[in-house]
Write an enzyme that holds these catalytic residues in place. Structure first.
Site, mmCIF file in Angstrom:
data_model
loop_
_atom_site.group_PDB
_atom_site.id
_atom_site.type_symbol
_atom_site.label_atom_id
_atom_site.label_comp_id
_atom_site.label_asym_id
_atom_site.label_seq_id
_atom_site.Cartn_x
_atom_site.Cartn_y
_atom_site.Cartn_z
ATOM 1 C CB SER A 138 -6.936 0.890 8.081
ATOM 2 O OG SER A 138 -5.610 0.745 7.625
ATOM 3 C CE LYS A 187 -4.289 3.959 6.708
ATOM 4 N NZ LYS A 187 -3.565 3.066 7.614
#
Length: 238
Positions: free
Chosen positions: A159, A197
């Site tokens: 990701s 993230k």
């Protein structure tokens, strides 16, 4: 090294077994820890079993045996670790104070610092980081900031590829609970899931942004996101 939720669950199981002689059900555990699904309890149980605190007995319903307790719950102090083992810890990121070597290669070697790889971190769907610290990685001192503790994690998932972070990379993290918009952070979600993230504050909510269009941004109430560290470096093997 247990997370807050792991410690809470272990304490709840121990209290119930001392009181009733049997462990609580998964529904009771979920309610006691205020989790939204039993999948979170499954992850916590697995983590406690991997760390040697509990044992699940096969072919028996609700069969959990407590093997040991941490000192905070009245367990015996851990025995000293032999040369072949490792006590999970983080290492200060300051450079060594040795004299400057005579050439550039020696400088790089002299400033290398061993950090423990504290498990895997998800760059994708959140997983639980396993704090085993069984393997070390040599990190150039120039990669570390001069303040705070540092540790390393192995990346699992895709990701964050557009931020240059690939599956299998080792990320170097400075331990901190503070983050600014745009920082890439280690974030604990709802007390037990950990992910890597990009951080963004949105009033009373936190956006955890992926760097891959195939993954959606997660927007969560601020009280469900705990920043545990900020990315300061990356190591890749070819």
């Amino acid at each position: 090294m247990l997370t807050k939720k792991q410690l809470q669950l272990l304490e709840f199981i121990n209290t119930r077994m001392q009181k009733d002689g049997v462990p609580p059900s998964f529904d009771e555990m979920k309610e006691a820890l205020d989790l939204r699904s039993k999948s979170g309890i499954h992850r916590l149980i697995t983590a406690l079993e991997e760390r040697g605190f509990i044992r699940r007995l096969a072919h028996r319903a609700r069969a959990i045996e407590i093997v040991k307790l941490p000192e905070s719950l009245g367990g015996a102090p851990s025995a000293p670790v032999s040369q072949g083992g490792f006590t999970p810890r983080v290492i200060d990121g300051d450079r060594p104070s040795s004299p400057p070597p005579s050439n550039a290669f020696d400088v790089e070697v002299a400033t290398a610092i061993n950090l423990p790889i504290m498990g895997k971190i998800a760059a994708g769907v959140p997983i639980e980081a396993v704090s085993d610290g069984a393997v070390n990685v040599a990190v150039p001192g120039s990669m570390l900031s001069g303040q705070g503790n540092h540790y390393a994690l192995e990346v699992k998932g895709e990701s964050m590829v557009e931020a240059g972070i690939n599956h299998g990379d080792i990320v170097v993290i400075r331990e901190t609970s503070q983050a600014k918009d745009g920082d890439i952070v280690v974030a604990m979600v709802e007390g037990y899931e950990t992910t890597l993230k990009r951080y963004k504050r949105m009033g009373d909510r936190i956006a955890l942004e992926a760097a891959n269009p195939a993954f959606e941004t997660r927007i969560l109430p601020a009280d469900r996101v705990e920043v545990q560290g900020r990315l300061v470096g990356l190591i890749r093997s070819y």
